[in-house]
Design a protein around this motif. Sequence first.
Motif, PDB file in Angstrom:
ATOM      1  N   GLN A 143       0.822  -1.206   0.000  1.00 39.98           N
ATOM      2  CA  GLN A 143       0.000   0.000   0.000  1.00 39.98           C
ATOM      3  C   GLN A 143       0.863   1.266   0.000  1.00 39.98           C
ATOM      4  OE1 GLN A 143      -3.135   0.103  -0.467  1.00 39.98           O
ATOM      5  NE2 GLN A 143      -4.323  -1.232   0.852  1.00 39.98           N
ATOM      6  N   PHE A 144       0.368   2.306  -0.636  1.00 45.46           N
ATOM      7  CA  PHE A 144       1.102   3.563  -0.741  1.00 45.46           C
ATOM      8  C   PHE A 144       1.421   4.149   0.633  1.00 45.46           C
ATOM      9  CE2 PHE A 144       1.136   8.232  -1.045  1.00 45.46           C
ATOM     10  CZ  PHE A 144       2.138   8.412  -1.990  1.00 45.46           C
ATOM     11  N   ASP A 145       0.398   4.263   1.496  1.00 51.48           N
ATOM     12  CA  ASP A 145       0.626   4.891   2.799  1.00 51.48           C
ATOM     13  C   ASP A 145       1.556   4.053   3.675  1.00 51.48           C
ATOM     14  OD1 ASP A 145      -1.274   2.909   3.060  1.00 51.48           O
ATOM     15  OD2 ASP A 145      -2.670   4.093   4.260  1.00 51.48           O
ATOM     16  N   ALA A 146       1.458   2.718   3.572  1.00 52.11           N
ATOM     17  CA  ALA A 146       2.353   1.857   4.352  1.00 52.11           C
ATOM     18  C   ALA A 146       3.797   2.001   3.875  1.00 52.11           C
ATOM     19  CB  ALA A 146       1.909   0.407   4.250  1.00 52.11           C
ATOM     20  N   TYR A 147       3.970   2.115   2.577  1.00 52.39           N
ATOM     21  CA  TYR A 147       5.302   2.310   1.994  1.00 52.39           C
ATOM     22  C   TYR A 147       5.920   3.617   2.473  1.00 52.39           C
ATOM     23  CZ  TYR A 147       8.120   4.370  -1.852  1.00 52.39           C
ATOM     24  OH  TYR A 147       9.040   5.045  -2.598  1.00 52.39           O
ATOM     25  N   ILE A 148       5.165   4.707   2.422  1.00 54.11           N
ATOM     26  CA  ILE A 148       5.696   6.001   2.840  1.00 54.11           C
ATOM     27  C   ILE A 148       5.939   6.026   4.343  1.00 54.11           C
ATOM     28  CG2 ILE A 148       5.248   8.477   2.985  1.00 54.11           C
ATOM     29  CD1 ILE A 148       5.809   7.482   0.139  1.00 54.11           C
ATOM     30  N   SER A 149       4.988   5.512   5.126  1.00 49.82           N
ATOM     31  CA  SER A 149       5.105   5.601   6.587  1.00 49.82           C
ATOM     32  C   SER A 149       6.238   4.739   7.123  1.00 49.82           C
ATOM     33  CB  SER A 149       3.785   5.195   7.253  1.00 49.82           C
ATOM     34  OG  SER A 149       3.489   3.825   7.001  1.00 49.82           O
ATOM     35  N   ALA A 150       6.690   3.734   6.369  1.00 52.12           N
ATOM     36  CA  ALA A 150       7.805   2.902   6.830  1.00 52.12           C
ATOM     37  C   ALA A 150       9.066   3.728   7.041  1.00 52.12           C
ATOM     38  CB  ALA A 150       8.067   1.781   5.827  1.00 52.12           C
ATOM     39  N   PHE A 151       9.193   4.837   6.309  1.00 57.85           N
ATOM     40  CA  PHE A 151      10.371   5.681   6.449  1.00 57.85           C
ATOM     41  C   PHE A 151      10.298   6.584   7.684  1.00 57.85           C
ATOM     42  CE2 PHE A 151      10.189   4.736   1.888  1.00 57.85           C
ATOM     43  CZ  PHE A 151      11.481   4.278   1.676  1.00 57.85           C
ATOM     44  N   PHE A 152       9.117   6.700   8.282  1.00 55.77           N
ATOM     45  CA  PHE A 152       8.969   7.567   9.448  1.00 55.77           C
ATOM     46  C   PHE A 152       9.704   7.030  10.674  1.00 55.77           C
ATOM     47  CE2 PHE A 152       4.612   9.298   7.827  1.00 55.77           C
ATOM     48  CZ  PHE A 152       5.288  10.021   6.861  1.00 55.77           C
ATOM     49  N   ASP A 153      10.090   5.753  10.646  1.00 54.79           N
ATOM     50  CA  ASP A 153      10.809   5.165  11.770  1.00 54.79           C
ATOM     51  C   ASP A 153      12.292   5.533  11.758  1.00 54.79           C
ATOM     52  OD1 ASP A 153       8.492   3.934  12.687  1.00 54.79           O
ATOM     53  OD2 ASP A 153       8.860   2.100  11.541  1.00 54.79           O
ATOM     54  N   ILE A 154      12.741   6.193  10.691  1.00 59.82           N
ATOM     55  CA  ILE A 154      14.152   6.561  10.566  1.00 59.82           C
ATOM     56  C   ILE A 154      14.232   8.082  10.672  1.00 59.82           C
ATOM     57  CG2 ILE A 154      16.217   6.360   9.142  1.00 59.82           C
ATOM     58  CD1 ILE A 154      14.806   4.064   7.639  1.00 59.82           C
ATOM     59  N   GLN A 155      14.734   8.579  11.792  1.00 59.05           N
ATOM     60  CA  GLN A 155      14.654  10.009  12.070  1.00 59.05           C
ATOM     61  C   GLN A 155      15.385  10.848  11.034  1.00 59.05           C
ATOM     62  OE1 GLN A 155      12.675  11.521  14.323  1.00 59.05           O
ATOM     63  NE2 GLN A 155      13.317  13.388  13.255  1.00 59.05           N
ATOM     64  N   LYS A 156      16.530  10.386  10.552  1.00 61.60           N
ATOM     65  CA  LYS A 156      17.264  11.174   9.567  1.00 61.60           C
ATOM     66  C   LYS A 156      16.522  11.253   8.234  1.00 61.60           C
ATOM     67  CE  LYS A 156      21.992  10.863  11.306  1.00 61.60           C
ATOM     68  NZ  LYS A 156      23.398  10.505  10.995  1.00 61.60           N
TER      69      LYS A 156
END
Length: 223
Positions: free
Chosen positions: A98-111
């Motif tokens: 899913q689009f939102d799951a793909y984008i939100s996966a990067f939110f766990d990496i602060q940099k």
Amino acid sequence: MTTPQVTTVPITDQQHLLFLFIPLKKGMLGEAMAHAESIKEAKLEAAASGDPRKTTGVHFFTIYPQKDGQATPGIPVPGFQSFPGKDVLVVMSIYDGQFDAYISAFFDIQKVVDGLNGLMYLMDESNIPGVDPDGKTSANYIAKMGGVKQNAQAFYCLLMRYNFGDPVYSAGDQGGKYVFGTNFPGLTVAKIIDNYPNADTLWPAPPAVTSFNFPAAQKPSCK
């Protein structure tokens, strides 16, 4: 004629196209590419606590800076074009799920979040027909209200505004606005890493990857 067999693929196993044309303030391409490079490096650093490739599901990506009013170099047709008075950052990737799951996966990496937040300040949505540059899905609003992670839904909508790709149109489907084919439908990044023989040596976890040396490929002779 034999009727083709139909296989149902789970939504999380589907591959999709992201194809962004992000309008930037003129003259900010260098800074935008610096943010892009920091995002790439941050993904490698994050792998120390687990391989992020499985959750982000990115098969490949490319980022291309296009200056305002300049033709794409090296080809005899215009190629990518910026909106008048703005530069444009072209981003393309193939991702799983899913689009939102793909984008939100990067939110766990602060940099990565920091890099995306920096990009919000470089965007220029002014004077684009049908776009409110200060609306609740604008880069200005997201930056003012705390960034992409705190305004995830607005960020998804911002990206979709400039996404030629269609997250409903998966590889292997037919009848969309573009041809998006795949030889291996349903073969996600996680499945490749988990099931391919010797995957840990063929595709080592990001911290082990520094660079690859490939022999120079040859262009076809067209004289």
